[in-house]
Design a protein around this motif. Structure first.
Motif, PDB file in Angstrom:
ATOM      1  N   HIS A 206       0.830  -1.215   0.000  1.00  0.00           N
ATOM      2  CA  HIS A 206       0.000   0.000   0.000  1.00  0.00           C
ATOM      3  C   HIS A 206       0.864   1.264   0.000  1.00  0.00           C
ATOM      4  CE1 HIS A 206      -3.425  -2.452   0.276  1.00  0.00           C
ATOM      5  NE2 HIS A 206      -3.485  -2.614   1.571  1.00  0.00           N
ATOM      6  N   TYR A 207       1.987   1.192   0.697  1.00  0.00           N
ATOM      7  CA  TYR A 207       2.910   2.328   0.742  1.00  0.00           C
ATOM      8  C   TYR A 207       3.417   2.627  -0.676  1.00  0.00           C
ATOM      9  CZ  TYR A 207       7.070   5.000   2.158  1.00  0.00           C
ATOM     10  OH  TYR A 207       8.028   5.969   2.319  1.00  0.00           O
ATOM     11  N   ALA A 208       3.836   1.559  -1.351  1.00  0.00           N
ATOM     12  CA  ALA A 208       4.363   1.721  -2.715  1.00  0.00           C
ATOM     13  C   ALA A 208       3.271   2.234  -3.660  1.00  0.00           C
ATOM     14  CB  ALA A 208       4.905   0.387  -3.217  1.00  0.00           C
ATOM     15  N   ALA A 209       2.024   1.869  -3.385  1.00  0.00           N
ATOM     16  CA  ALA A 209       0.924   2.267  -4.274  1.00  0.00           C
ATOM     17  C   ALA A 209       0.413   3.674  -3.977  1.00  0.00           C
ATOM     18  CB  ALA A 209      -0.220   1.251  -4.155  1.00  0.00           C
ATOM     19  N   GLY A 210       0.876   4.277  -2.881  1.00  0.00           N
ATOM     20  CA  GLY A 210       0.503   5.667  -2.608  1.00  0.00           C
ATOM     21  C   GLY A 210      -0.618   5.849  -1.599  1.00  0.00           C
ATOM     22  N   ALA A 211      -0.800   4.891  -0.682  1.00  0.00           N
ATOM     23  CA  ALA A 211      -1.828   5.051   0.359  1.00  0.00           C
ATOM     24  C   ALA A 211      -1.424   6.160   1.338  1.00  0.00           C
ATOM     25  CB  ALA A 211      -2.007   3.738   1.115  1.00  0.00           C
ATOM     26  N   ASP A 212      -2.430   6.784   1.950  1.00  0.00           N
ATOM     27  CA  ASP A 212      -2.183   7.830   2.952  1.00  0.00           C
ATOM     28  C   ASP A 212      -2.189   7.290   4.377  1.00  0.00           C
ATOM     29  OD1 ASP A 212      -2.103  10.301   1.317  1.00  0.00           O
ATOM     30  OD2 ASP A 212      -4.102   9.602   0.740  1.00  0.00           O
ATOM     31  N   TYR A 213      -2.905   6.204   4.585  1.00  0.00           N
ATOM     32  CA  TYR A 213      -2.921   5.577   5.904  1.00  0.00           C
ATOM     33  C   TYR A 213      -3.286   4.108   5.722  1.00  0.00           C
ATOM     34  CZ  TYR A 213      -8.024   5.352   6.011  1.00  0.00           C
ATOM     35  OH  TYR A 213      -9.322   5.036   5.717  1.00  0.00           O
ATOM     36  N   ILE A 214      -3.069   3.351   6.784  1.00  0.00           N
ATOM     37  CA  ILE A 214      -3.355   1.914   6.758  1.00  0.00           C
ATOM     38  C   ILE A 214      -4.364   1.579   7.854  1.00  0.00           C
ATOM     39  CG2 ILE A 214      -2.322  -0.382   7.115  1.00  0.00           C
ATOM     40  CD1 ILE A 214      -1.195   0.957   4.620  1.00  0.00           C
ATOM     41  N   GLY A 215      -5.419   0.876   7.498  1.00  0.00           N
ATOM     42  CA  GLY A 215      -6.321   0.288   8.491  1.00  0.00           C
ATOM     43  C   GLY A 215      -5.808  -1.118   8.734  1.00  0.00           C
ATOM     44  N   CYS A 216      -5.283  -1.376   9.932  1.00  0.00           N
ATOM     45  CA  CYS A 216      -4.537  -2.603  10.164  1.00  0.00           C
ATOM     46  C   CYS A 216      -5.258  -3.485  11.187  1.00  0.00           C
ATOM     47  CB  CYS A 216      -3.146  -2.214  10.660  1.00  0.00           C
ATOM     48  SG  CYS A 216      -1.986  -3.563  10.688  1.00  0.00           S
ATOM     49  N   GLY A 217      -5.599  -4.682  10.767  1.00  0.00           N
ATOM     50  CA  GLY A 217      -6.309  -5.552  11.691  1.00  0.00           C
ATOM     51  C   GLY A 217      -6.634  -6.887  11.063  1.00  0.00           C
ATOM     52  N   PRO A 218      -7.469  -7.674  11.752  1.00  0.00           N
ATOM     53  CA  PRO A 218      -8.196  -7.295  12.972  1.00  0.00           C
ATOM     54  C   PRO A 218      -7.346  -7.491  14.234  1.00  0.00           C
ATOM     55  CG  PRO A 218      -8.842  -9.492  12.299  1.00  0.00           C
ATOM     56  CD  PRO A 218      -7.864  -9.006  11.261  1.00  0.00           C
ATOM     57  N   PHE A 219      -7.613  -6.625  15.213  1.00  0.00           N
ATOM     58  CA  PHE A 219      -6.971  -6.782  16.525  1.00  0.00           C
ATOM     59  C   PHE A 219      -7.448  -8.083  17.160  1.00  0.00           C
ATOM     60  CE2 PHE A 219      -7.521  -5.987  21.167  1.00  0.00           C
ATOM     61  CZ  PHE A 219      -6.191  -6.126  21.517  1.00  0.00           C
ATOM     62  N   ARG A 220      -8.762  -8.281  17.172  1.00  0.00           N
ATOM     63  CA  ARG A 220      -9.321  -9.567  17.644  1.00  0.00           C
ATOM     64  C   ARG A 220     -10.553  -9.894  16.812  1.00  0.00           C
ATOM     65  NH1 ARG A 220     -11.031  -6.764  22.340  1.00  0.00           N
ATOM     66  NH2 ARG A 220      -9.548  -7.772  23.727  1.00  0.00           N
ATOM     67  N   PHE A 221     -11.167 -11.020  17.091  1.00  0.00           N
ATOM     68  CA  PHE A 221     -12.344 -11.438  16.325  1.00  0.00           C
ATOM     69  C   PHE A 221     -13.459 -10.393  16.474  1.00  0.00           C
ATOM     70  CE2 PHE A 221     -16.523 -13.356  16.036  1.00  0.00           C
ATOM     71  CZ  PHE A 221     -16.457 -13.870  14.751  1.00  0.00           C
ATOM     72  N   THR A 222     -14.157 -10.174  15.389  1.00  0.00           N
ATOM     73  CA  THR A 222     -15.317  -9.284  15.401  1.00  0.00           C
ATOM     74  C   THR A 222     -16.357  -9.824  14.427  1.00  0.00           C
ATOM     75  OG1 THR A 222     -16.101  -7.037  14.942  1.00  0.00           O
ATOM     76  CG2 THR A 222     -14.215  -7.774  13.662  1.00  0.00           C
ATOM     77  N   THR A 223     -17.610  -9.559  14.748  1.00  0.00           N
ATOM     78  CA  THR A 223     -18.677  -9.971  13.819  1.00  0.00           C
ATOM     79  C   THR A 223     -19.016  -8.847  12.837  1.00  0.00           C
ATOM     80  OG1 THR A 223     -20.310  -9.248  15.441  1.00  0.00           O
ATOM     81  CG2 THR A 223     -19.760 -11.602  15.410  1.00  0.00           C
ATOM     82  N   THR A 224     -18.385  -7.699  12.974  1.00  0.00           N
ATOM     83  CA  THR A 224     -18.711  -6.549  12.115  1.00  0.00           C
ATOM     84  C   THR A 224     -18.263  -6.782  10.672  1.00  0.00           C
ATOM     85  OG1 THR A 224     -18.453  -5.149  14.052  1.00  0.00           O
ATOM     86  CG2 THR A 224     -18.514  -4.020  11.948  1.00  0.00           C
ATOM     87  N   LYS A 225     -17.242  -7.610  10.498  1.00  0.00           N
ATOM     88  CA  LYS A 225     -16.752  -7.892   9.135  1.00  0.00           C
ATOM     89  C   LYS A 225     -16.738  -9.395   8.891  1.00  0.00           C
ATOM     90  CE  LYS A 225     -12.565  -7.211   6.389  1.00  0.00           C
ATOM     91  NZ  LYS A 225     -13.146  -7.327   5.075  1.00  0.00           N
ATOM     92  N   LYS A 226     -17.195  -9.769   7.706  1.00  0.00           N
ATOM     93  CA  LYS A 226     -17.142 -11.193   7.327  1.00  0.00           C
ATOM     94  C   LYS A 226     -15.761 -11.498   6.745  1.00  0.00           C
ATOM     95  CE  LYS A 226     -22.022 -11.349   6.251  1.00  0.00           C
ATOM     96  NZ  LYS A 226     -22.877 -10.779   5.211  1.00  0.00           N
ATOM     97  N   ASN A 227     -15.422 -12.786   6.649  1.00  0.00           N
ATOM     98  CA  ASN A 227     -14.145 -13.229   6.063  1.00  0.00           C
ATOM     99  C   ASN A 227     -12.953 -12.477   6.654  1.00  0.00           C
ATOM    100  OD1 ASN A 227     -15.610 -14.892   4.248  1.00  0.00           O
ATOM    101  ND2 ASN A 227     -16.009 -13.089   2.996  1.00  0.00           N
ATOM    102  N   LEU A 228     -12.873 -12.520   7.954  1.00  0.00           N
ATOM    103  CA  LEU A 228     -11.784 -11.817   8.659  1.00  0.00           C
ATOM    104  C   LEU A 228     -10.424 -12.430   8.349  1.00  0.00           C
ATOM    105  CD1 LEU A 228     -12.601 -11.192  12.422  1.00  0.00           C
ATOM    106  CD2 LEU A 228     -12.392  -9.498  10.596  1.00  0.00           C
ATOM    107  N   SER A 229      -9.417 -11.602   8.298  1.00  0.00           N
ATOM    108  CA  SER A 229      -8.028 -12.075   8.204  1.00  0.00           C
ATOM    109  C   SER A 229      -7.598 -12.546   9.599  1.00  0.00           C
ATOM    110  CB  SER A 229      -7.128 -10.929   7.746  1.00  0.00           C
ATOM    111  OG  SER A 229      -7.485 -10.534   6.444  1.00  0.00           O
ATOM    112  N   PRO A 230      -6.436 -13.208   9.697  1.00  0.00           N
ATOM    113  CA  PRO A 230      -5.994 -13.673  11.020  1.00  0.00           C
ATOM    114  C   PRO A 230      -5.855 -12.523  12.027  1.00  0.00           C
ATOM    115  CG  PRO A 230      -4.699 -14.685   9.285  1.00  0.00           C
ATOM    116  CD  PRO A 230      -5.561 -13.662   8.613  1.00  0.00           C
TER     117      PRO A 230
END
Ligand SMILES: Cc1ncc(COP(=O)(O)OP(=O)(O)O)c(N)n1
Ligand code: TZP
Ligand code: MG
Length: 209
Positions: A118-142
């Protein structure tokens, strides 16, 4: 992005039977949050546009940053402040070409390699997660936990990548001090505010902590 204080707490909307998207954004703003992301996963383009116009107007009244999740063309059409994009969305470099340098573009990361990309592609910030399990998003990453953030932040320092990292996913009030200690720049919340008895007071409690 100049104002890093605005970044410290991001409120992300989410469908609940209890509040409209507009009302949930309004409560976060009333509680002092100055960064709203309109995220309407199950909605049609028309529904997102209709709500985006209202939430954008509200954000302007509060002097808050207004980000739209996923919908690049809509962000451009409405002159939103920016857009947030994940792995399944438009690539950040393509969005940057369409939007130019004046729009904020955020990217989702689960690993240091995602951050590098994302840095190389020119992003301004990173949303980094998930911190822990959540039901707010499906198909969560580790789940990252505190160690995951420490690791990503330290590898960013080693490689000279200077981008704000916003922790997201299953975060509650009590988690915030330890997460901020890992070196991230801010926190993004949805459920812990929306589930609170008083979302305005909960936002205020977080802002003042
Ligand atoms: C601040 C922030 N971080 C991560 C996300 C997740 O985006 P994405 O991976 O595209 O998933 P959806 O939100 O589209 O389900 C986010 N929206 N905001
Ligand atoms: C959009 C998103 N991306 C990773 S977790 C998440 C949802 C965060 O919401 P909550 O604070 O309710 O866990
Ligand atoms: Mg997305």
């Amino acid at each position: 992005m100049e104002d890093n204080t605005a970044m410290e707490l991001q409120f992300i909307t989410h469908y609940t039977g209890r509040y409209t998207y507009f009302d949930s954004a309004r409560m976060a703003l009333e509680g002092g949050c100055r960064w709203i992301q309109l995220r309407m996963k199950e909605a049609t383009e028309e529904e997102v546009e209709k709500e985006a116009i209202r939430v954008q107007d509200l954000c302007r009244q509060y002097g808050a940053t207004f980000i739209i999740d996923d919908h690049v063309a809509l962000a451009k059409k409405l002159h939103a402040d920016g857009v947030h994009l994940g792995k399944k969305d438009m690539p950040i470099a393509e969005a940057r070409k369409l939007l130019g340098k004046d729009f904020i573009i955020g990217g989702t990361a689960n690993t240091f390699e995602d951050v590098q990309m994302h840095y190389a592609a020119g992003a301004d910030y990173i949303g980094c997660g998930p911190f822990r399990f959540t039901t707010t998003k499906k198909n969560l990453s580790p789940v990252l936990g505190l160690e995951g953030y420490r690791n990503i932040v330290s590898r960013m320092k080693e490689t000279g990548i200077n981008l704000p990292i916003v922790a997201i996913g299953g975060i509650a009030f009590e988690d915030i001090p330890a997460i901020m200690q890992t070196g991230v720049s801010g926190i993004a919340l949805s459920g812990s505010i929306l589930r609170a008895d008083d979302p305005i007071a909960e936002t205020r409690r977080i802002i003042n902590s």
